[in-house]
Design an enzyme around this catalytic site. Structure first.
Site, PDB file in Angstrom:
ATOM      1  N   ASP A 236       0.826  -1.097  -0.124  1.00 17.48           N
ATOM      2  CA  ASP A 236       0.048  -0.064  -0.050  1.00 17.48           C
ATOM      3  C   ASP A 236       0.847   1.330   0.032  1.00 17.48           C
ATOM      4  O   ASP A 236       0.224   2.463   0.318  1.00 17.48           O
ATOM      5  CB  ASP A 236      -0.892  -0.065   1.388  1.00 17.48           C
ATOM      6  CG  ASP A 236      -0.306  -0.239   2.561  1.00 17.48           C
ATOM      7  OD1 ASP A 236       0.905  -0.050   2.650  1.00 17.48           O
ATOM      8  OD2 ASP A 236      -0.892  -0.734   3.484  1.00 17.48           O
TER       9      ASP A 236
ATOM     10  N   ARG B 274       0.984   6.944   0.339  1.00 18.87           N
ATOM     11  CA  ARG B 274       0.492   6.008   1.049  1.00 18.87           C
ATOM     12  C   ARG B 274      -0.889   5.924   0.342  1.00 18.87           C
ATOM     13  O   ARG B 274      -1.850   6.877   0.181  1.00 18.87           O
ATOM     14  CB  ARG B 274       0.331   6.584   2.404  1.00 18.87           C
ATOM     15  CG  ARG B 274      -0.272   5.451   3.237  1.00 18.87           C
ATOM     16  CD  ARG B 274       0.129   4.250   3.410  1.00 18.87           C
ATOM     17  NE  ARG B 274      -0.370   3.301   4.332  1.00 18.87           N
ATOM     18  CZ  ARG B 274      -1.650   2.505   4.319  1.00 18.87           C
ATOM     19  NH1 ARG B 274      -2.366   2.778   3.259  1.00 18.87           N
ATOM     20  NH2 ARG B 274      -1.772   1.726   5.261  1.00 18.87           N
TER      21      ARG B 274
ATOM     22  N   ASP C 155      -5.527  -0.935   3.649  1.00 23.93           N
ATOM     23  CA  ASP C 155      -4.381  -1.299   4.442  1.00 23.93           C
ATOM     24  C   ASP C 155      -3.917  -2.858   4.127  1.00 23.93           C
ATOM     25  O   ASP C 155      -4.840  -3.491   4.041  1.00 23.93           O
ATOM     26  CB  ASP C 155      -4.787  -1.256   5.972  1.00 23.93           C
ATOM     27  CG  ASP C 155      -3.625  -1.538   6.895  1.00 23.93           C
ATOM     28  OD1 ASP C 155      -2.410  -1.279   6.375  1.00 23.93           O
ATOM     29  OD2 ASP C 155      -3.673  -2.421   7.836  1.00 23.93           O
ATOM     30  N   THR C 156      -2.835  -3.064   3.688  1.00 23.94           N
ATOM     31  CA  THR C 156      -2.369  -4.409   3.491  1.00 23.94           C
ATOM     32  C   THR C 156      -1.387  -4.809   4.524  1.00 23.94           C
ATOM     33  O   THR C 156      -0.676  -4.122   5.199  1.00 23.94           O
ATOM     34  CB  THR C 156      -1.631  -4.148   1.922  1.00 23.94           C
ATOM     35  OG1 THR C 156      -0.397  -3.714   2.318  1.00 23.94           O
ATOM     36  CG2 THR C 156      -2.367  -3.831   0.987  1.00 23.94           C
TER      37      THR C 156
ATOM     38  N   GLU D  14       1.705  -6.216   6.699  1.00 25.84           N
ATOM     39  CA  GLU D  14       3.155  -5.564   6.676  1.00 25.84           C
ATOM     40  C   GLU D  14       4.092  -6.684   5.893  1.00 25.84           C
ATOM     41  O   GLU D  14       3.766  -7.788   6.023  1.00 25.84           O
ATOM     42  CB  GLU D  14       3.644  -5.269   8.041  1.00 25.84           C
ATOM     43  CG  GLU D  14       2.816  -4.395   8.989  1.00 25.84           C
ATOM     44  CD  GLU D  14       3.206  -2.873   8.292  1.00 25.84           C
ATOM     45  OE1 GLU D  14       4.078  -2.778   7.323  1.00 25.84           O
ATOM     46  OE2 GLU D  14       2.311  -2.137   8.577  1.00 25.84           O
TER      47      GLU D  14
ATOM     48  N   ARG E 246       3.763  11.866   4.185  1.00 22.69           N
ATOM     49  CA  ARG E 246       3.528  11.104   2.968  1.00 22.69           C
ATOM     50  C   ARG E 246       2.336  11.769   2.404  1.00 22.69           C
ATOM     51  O   ARG E 246       1.442  11.881   2.843  1.00 22.69           O
ATOM     52  CB  ARG E 246       3.367   9.498   3.163  1.00 22.69           C
ATOM     53  CG  ARG E 246       4.657   8.906   3.875  1.00 22.69           C
ATOM     54  CD  ARG E 246       4.386   7.483   4.024  1.00 22.69           C
ATOM     55  NE  ARG E 246       3.148   7.139   5.091  1.00 22.69           N
ATOM     56  CZ  ARG E 246       2.892   6.040   5.512  1.00 22.69           C
ATOM     57  NH1 ARG E 246       3.284   4.891   5.341  1.00 22.69           N
ATOM     58  NH2 ARG E 246       1.763   5.993   6.309  1.00 22.69           N
TER      59      ARG E 246
END
Length: 242
Positions: free
Chosen positions: A53, A67, A72-73, A75, A117
């Site tokens: 992501d 971002r 959300d992917t 980690e 970001r």
């Protein structure tokens, strides 16, 4: 006096010219501001994919970390956390999807997060990268905070379809939650009859997984549970030799 006046004028012109050159080298923030929340897509150059992501792009000859908004992917490269199930798959999917084609970003109302970001919706050849990740079950809808909520409803519909089909992260019981990604605990795995593979970090830092019939299985305290060897390997673990 005339000579001094001419000299002063020459210095001012020189300074203005220098300032103009400096600004030309900086990202066109004024132009970017006009795009925020407008729905207009901005062409950018992909520099590299950091994980599922997060990517690095070049815009106006300036590199930015982007971002992905609203998703959300798991980690895959976090400095203080282990690789999570489907984290590497998500990262590889984003790399493959974005390796060829025209990359564009769309900004919402708030431009940056607390880490500086850029926050953006990302597209390749006109198709949404966020939607593709959600469709494959490699991301969850997350961080839905006003005012950046433009596509939240559409994303939730796609997520719901992936959940129903138990794709990717949704194939693991109680793994993807509203608060993030949680490793299945021992009690849950024994009750479900699955997720019985133990992942453990050795004293030398090696990521090793232990099968139930392994020599050191019973004495191993798991730091992470896996439901299959494939999942363990995707997370960067290798099988115990005993």
């Amino acid at each position: 006096m005339k000579i001094l006046s001419k000299l002063a004028a020459a210095i001012i012109i020189c300074l203005l010219a220098a300032c103009g050159t400096f600004l030309d080298e900086q990202p066109n923030t004024t132009e970017q501001k006009t795009e925020i929340g407008s729905g207009k897509r901005i062409p950018v150059k992909l520099v590299k994919v950091i994980d599922g992501d997060t990517v690095k792009i070049k815009i106006n000859n300036h590199e930015e970390t982007v971002r992905f908004l609203l998703v959300d992917t798991p980690e895959s490269v976090h400095p203080t956390r282990p690789v999570q199930p489907f984290g590497i798959e998500a990262s590889q999917f984003t790399k493959k999807l974005m390796s060829n084609g025209k990359t564009e970003i769309e900004l919402d109302v708030s431009e940056r997060d607390k880490y500086g970001r850029l926050l953006a919706y990302v597209y390749v050849n006109g198709s949404s990268v966020q939607e593709a990740l959600l469709r494959e079950g490699l991301a969850r809808v997350a961080y839905v905070y006003a005012p950046n909520t433009k596509y939240a409803d559409e994303y939730r519909i796609i997520q719901s379809e992936a959940q129903q089909n138990e794709k990717g992260i949704w194939s693991l019981e109680n793994y993807a939650t509203e608060d993030g990604f949680e490793s299945p605990n021992k009690e849950a795995s024994s009750n479900l009859g699955k997720c019985s593979i133990k992942g453990n970090l050795s004293s030398s830092g090696d990521k090793i997984y232990h099968m139930p019939d392994g020599r050191y299985y019973d004495m191993t305290i798991p730091e992470q549970w896996f439901c299959s060897e494939k999942e363990a390997k995707y997370s960067g673990f290798r099988r115990s030799q005993q």
